[in-house]
Design an enzyme around this catalytic site. Structure first.
Site, PDB file in Angstrom:
ATOM      1  CE  LYS A   1      -0.811  64.721  82.003  1.00 55.60           C
ATOM      2  NZ  LYS A   1      -0.301  65.941  82.681  1.00 55.60           N
TER       3      LYS A   1
ATOM      4  N   GLY B   1      -4.557  67.926  83.004  1.00 57.51           N
ATOM      5  CA  GLY B   1      -4.871  67.419  84.345  1.00 57.51           C
ATOM      6  C   GLY B   1      -3.628  66.819  84.951  1.00 57.51           C
TER       7      GLY B   1
ATOM      8  N   GLY C   1      -0.882  64.124  86.271  1.00 58.36           N
ATOM      9  CA  GLY C   1      -0.378  62.867  85.727  1.00 58.36           C
ATOM     10  C   GLY C   1      -0.995  61.664  86.411  1.00 58.36           C
TER      11      GLY C   1
ATOM     12  N   GLY D   1      -3.368  61.173  83.492  1.00 54.76           N
ATOM     13  CA  GLY D   1      -2.326  60.301  82.946  1.00 54.76           C
ATOM     14  C   GLY D   1      -2.622  58.842  83.237  1.00 54.76           C
TER      15      GLY D   1
ATOM     16  CD  GLU E   1      11.814  60.042  72.364  1.00 54.51           C
ATOM     17  OE1 GLU E   1      12.945  60.101  72.886  1.00 54.51           O
ATOM     18  OE2 GLU E   1      11.618  59.555  71.244  1.00 54.51           O
TER      19      GLU E   1
ATOM     20  CB  CYS F   1      15.596  65.335  77.418  1.00 54.63           C
ATOM     21  SG  CYS F   1      15.126  65.851  75.758  1.00 54.63           S
TER      22      CYS F   1
ATOM     23  CD  GLU G   1      17.046  64.435  82.926  1.00 52.69           C
ATOM     24  OE1 GLU G   1      16.054  64.006  83.538  1.00 52.69           O
ATOM     25  OE2 GLU G   1      17.084  64.557  81.691  1.00 52.69           O
TER      26      GLU G   1
HETATM   27  P1  NAD Z   1       7.435  64.374  84.315  1.00 58.46           P
HETATM   28  O1  NAD Z   1       7.788  62.981  83.979  1.00 58.46           O
HETATM   29  O2  NAD Z   1       7.294  64.771  85.724  1.00 58.46           O
HETATM   30  O3  NAD Z   1       6.048  64.767  83.620  1.00 58.46           O
HETATM   31  C1  NAD Z   1       5.842  64.639  82.218  1.00 58.46           C
HETATM   32  C2  NAD Z   1       4.360  64.504  81.958  1.00 58.46           C
HETATM   33  O4  NAD Z   1       3.911  63.274  82.503  1.00 58.46           O
HETATM   34  C3  NAD Z   1       3.494  65.594  82.582  1.00 58.46           C
HETATM   35  O5  NAD Z   1       2.439  65.908  81.703  1.00 58.46           O
HETATM   36  C4  NAD Z   1       2.959  64.898  83.826  1.00 58.46           C
HETATM   37  O6  NAD Z   1       1.745  65.423  84.295  1.00 58.46           O
HETATM   38  C5  NAD Z   1       2.757  63.487  83.306  1.00 58.46           C
HETATM   39  N1  NAD Z   1       2.677  62.438  84.323  1.00 58.46           N
HETATM   40  C6  NAD Z   1       3.139  62.471  85.604  1.00 58.46           C
HETATM   41  N2  NAD Z   1       2.843  61.311  86.219  1.00 58.46           N
HETATM   42  C7  NAD Z   1       2.193  60.529  85.314  1.00 58.46           C
HETATM   43  C8  NAD Z   1       1.656  59.219  85.344  1.00 58.46           C
HETATM   44  N3  NAD Z   1       1.701  58.474  86.444  1.00 58.46           N
HETATM   45  N4  NAD Z   1       1.086  58.733  84.239  1.00 58.46           N
HETATM   46  C9  NAD Z   1       1.044  59.465  83.096  1.00 58.46           C
HETATM   47  N5  NAD Z   1       1.527  60.712  83.003  1.00 58.46           N
HETATM   48  C10 NAD Z   1       2.104  61.241  84.097  1.00 58.46           C
HETATM   49  O7  NAD Z   1       8.502  65.270  83.561  1.00 58.46           O
HETATM   50  P2  NAD Z   1       8.653  66.843  83.591  1.00 58.46           P
HETATM   51  O8  NAD Z   1       9.197  67.213  84.932  1.00 58.46           O
HETATM   52  O9  NAD Z   1       7.406  67.492  83.091  1.00 58.46           O
HETATM   53  O10 NAD Z   1       9.774  67.052  82.466  1.00 58.46           O
HETATM   54  C11 NAD Z   1      11.132  66.896  82.724  1.00 58.46           C
HETATM   55  C12 NAD Z   1      11.609  65.508  82.335  1.00 58.46           C
HETATM   56  O11 NAD Z   1      11.277  65.243  80.991  1.00 58.46           O
HETATM   57  C13 NAD Z   1      13.108  65.343  82.411  1.00 58.46           C
HETATM   58  O12 NAD Z   1      13.451  64.124  83.014  1.00 58.46           O
HETATM   59  C14 NAD Z   1      13.542  65.335  80.965  1.00 58.46           C
HETATM   60  O13 NAD Z   1      14.744  64.652  80.697  1.00 58.46           O
HETATM   61  C15 NAD Z   1      12.394  64.699  80.302  1.00 58.46           C
HETATM   62  N6  NAD Z   1      12.361  65.085  78.892  1.00 58.46           N
HETATM   63  C16 NAD Z   1      12.681  64.146  77.946  1.00 58.46           C
HETATM   64  C17 NAD Z   1      12.688  64.501  76.602  1.00 58.46           C
HETATM   65  C18 NAD Z   1      13.041  63.502  75.529  1.00 58.46           C
HETATM   66  O14 NAD Z   1      12.644  63.721  74.404  1.00 58.46           O
HETATM   67  N7  NAD Z   1      13.757  62.430  75.822  1.00 58.46           N
HETATM   68  C19 NAD Z   1      12.351  65.794  76.228  1.00 58.46           C
HETATM   69  C20 NAD Z   1      12.031  66.718  77.207  1.00 58.46           C
HETATM   70  C21 NAD Z   1      12.024  66.334  78.542  1.00 58.46           C
END
Ligand code: NAD
Length: 472
Positions: free
Chosen positions: A170, A201, A203, A207, A245, A279, A380
């Site tokens: 996803k 699609g 989240g 998701g 992560e 991140c 963050e």
């Molecule tokens: P996000 O959490 O908003 O979304 C990440 C993914 O999760 C997207 O594909 C989104 O559609 C999906 N998602 C959203 N709601 C969901 C749900 N209820 N169930 C399942 N999936 C769902 O994050 P973002 O804005 O896309 O990315 C930025 C964030 O990611 C920052 O907080 C950053 O620190 C983190 N990040 C962490 C790492 C790491 O390896 N630790 C790496 C890159 C980014």
């Protein structure tokens, strides 16, 4: 309706039109213009993808090490053939500067490193009288963020397949162009039908279906801490294995024996990585009290000379636009908050850079006189906004570094590697880089609310395996 509508998802080895009908706008962050739309998958599509992955599981989980290595090689080569198209998509849709599109190159590394890991991995171990077999855990849900979507797809898929798992991916809905190119490339590798399925699609739609699905045994998620909590809650009904992560607020500790010029350059490098949308970004720069003004002077000079903001296609650009208007607003609100809470703007500040009226550009911003209880030091921001915090002595530096709910990464700069090593051992962080040290296959993941579990190399592979003790 725009001409450029991405209306294909990938299920059971075929490109199909989603059952979902919602259209989502895709923007070019460098201009703010809408460049296309993606037709989003829905629950029906997610169900079909899980079913396909489930059907493919018995055969794939029975493959030999050699067959999996061969599959990963084919994936590597197929993606290598499309790498420049992926790079183009990352620049267009994410605004990632071409100058530091190393994460795109990392896509090939993800396959290559997992091949190496697989070659040496012990799937069978002897424990006393028992033979412990490391068995594939089952169908995996792989959920990725927008800040490096193509890389996370590659890394998570390579690891899942190496373990003998099949997958439902996803990707971020904001990364549909990258996903499209990646999917075409992965398809060209000719793997058996259903071993991986890709459903772009929302989240809270696709998701959520993955989070709750009884046929998904494991979720590997990269994204925000908030969504990580939701996944944990929703996955608890079926007790899934989770690798999460999540976010970070990583410290860069400059010790008093460091070469200051090099340390500041290093700290800015890890602070502004990926235009600050990383991140692992080192967003809290910890400096000895008596070196504060020297550090501030160096920061002012280096940001002006080494971190030009602008068009991501310009090879001189170090900091590109934020991914979206929403992200731009978020970063601005934190810069305002920093000013309100009494931090001193050393470079940058609120608003757009003068010469960039369009697009989601922000000014790389560094605050000094920050205390670790300020909002900008605790939350963050996910943009090029750094905080300089002073410390009295080594113990105080460690105390500030660890005084955070996160624990993803830390950076130490010192002229004395043994001293840096001692400090590193006291830090609550999944990875500590000393003077720029880096190892791609060492475990990656967070302490505390930066996540659960580890990715990369053998630690990452174990996350997709269940030990089965056979006692003879
Ligand atoms: P996000 O959490 O908003 O979304 C990440 C993914 O999760 C997207 O594909 C989104 O559609 C999906 N998602 C959203 N709601 C969901 C749900 N209820 N169930 C399942 N999936 C769902 O994050 P973002 O804005 O896309 O990315 C930025 C964030 O990611 C920052 O907080 C950053 O620190 C983190 N990040 C962490 C790492 C790491 O390896 N630790 C790496 C890159 C980014």
């Amino acid at each position: 309706m725009l001409n450029n509508v991405i209306s294909r998802i990938y299920i059971d080895g075929e490109f199909v039109t989603p059952h979902g009908t919602e259209l989502f706008d895709l923007h070019n962050p460098a201009t703010g213009q809408v460049i296309g739309q993606v037709q989003l998958a829905d629950e029906v599509d997610a169900e079909a993808a899980v079913a396909a992955a489930k059907r493919a599981l018995p055969a794939w989980s029975a493959t030999s090490r050699e067959e999996r290595i061969d599959a990963l090689r084919r994936l590597h080569d197929a993606v290598a053939a499309r790498l420049e198209d992926i790079r183009e998509a990352v620049v267009l849709e994410y605004g990632g500067p071409v100058r530091n599109s190393f994460l795109v190159d990392g896509i090939l590394g993800a396959f290559a490193h997992m091949i190496k890991t697989l070659e040496d991995f012990e799937f069978t171990r002897q424990v006393g009288n028992a033979v412990v077999e490391m068995a594939p855990i089952g169908v995996a849900g792989l959920i990725s963020p927008w800040n490096s979507d193509a890389f996370f797809i590659a890394d998570k898929l390579a690891t899942a397949l190496a373990a003998g798992c099949t997958a439902v991916i996803k990707p971020s809905e904001m990364s549909a162009t990258q996903t499209q190119v990646m999917t075409e490339a992965l398809h060209a590798a000719g793997l058996p039908k259903g071993v991986f399925n890709i459903v772009t699609g929302r989240g809270d739609v696709v998701g959520t279906t993955i989070n709750r699905h009884p046929d998904i045994a494991k979720i590997s998620f990269t994204g925000s801490t908030e969504v990580g909590r939701t996944i944990m809650r929703e996955a608890s009904g079926t007790l899934k294995s989770l690798t999460l992560e999540l976010g970070g607020k990583s410290p860069s500790i400059i010790l008093d024996d460091a070469n200051l010029e090099e340390a500041v350059a290093g700290a800015l490098g890890v602070g502004f990585v990926n235009s600050g949308q990383a991140c692992t970004a080192g967003t809290r720069i910890l400096v000895p009290e008596n070196q504060l003004e020297d550090v501030v002077a160096l920061i002012t000079k280096k940001v002006a000379s080494d971190y030009p903001v602008g068009d991501p296609r310009d090879p001189a650009t170090a900091v590109g636009p934020m991914v979206s208007q929403r992200q731009w607003d978020r970063v601005q609100s934190y810069i305002h908050r920093g000013v309100e809470e009494g931090a001193r703007v050393v470079v940058g500040g609120p608003g757009r850079p003068d010469e960039l009226p369009d697009g989601y550009y922000v000014r790389p911003t560094v605050f000094a006189d920050v205390t670790n209880d300020m909002t900008i030091a605790r939350e963050e921001i996910f943009g090029p906004v750094l905080s300089v915090i002073t410390y009295r002595d080594e113990d105080h530096a460690v105390e500030i570094a660890n005084d955070t709910t996160y624990g993803l990464h830390a950076y130490v700069f010192s002229g004395d590697p043994a001293r840096a090593r001692r400090i590193a051992s006291r830090l609550e962080a999944g990875r500590v880089s000393v003077n720029g040290g880096y190892e791609p296959v060492s475990p990656f993941g967070g302490f505390k609310q930066s996540g659960l579990g580890r990715e990369y190399g053998s630690f990452g592979l174990e996350g997709f395996l269940e030990p089965r003790s056979v006692m003879l």
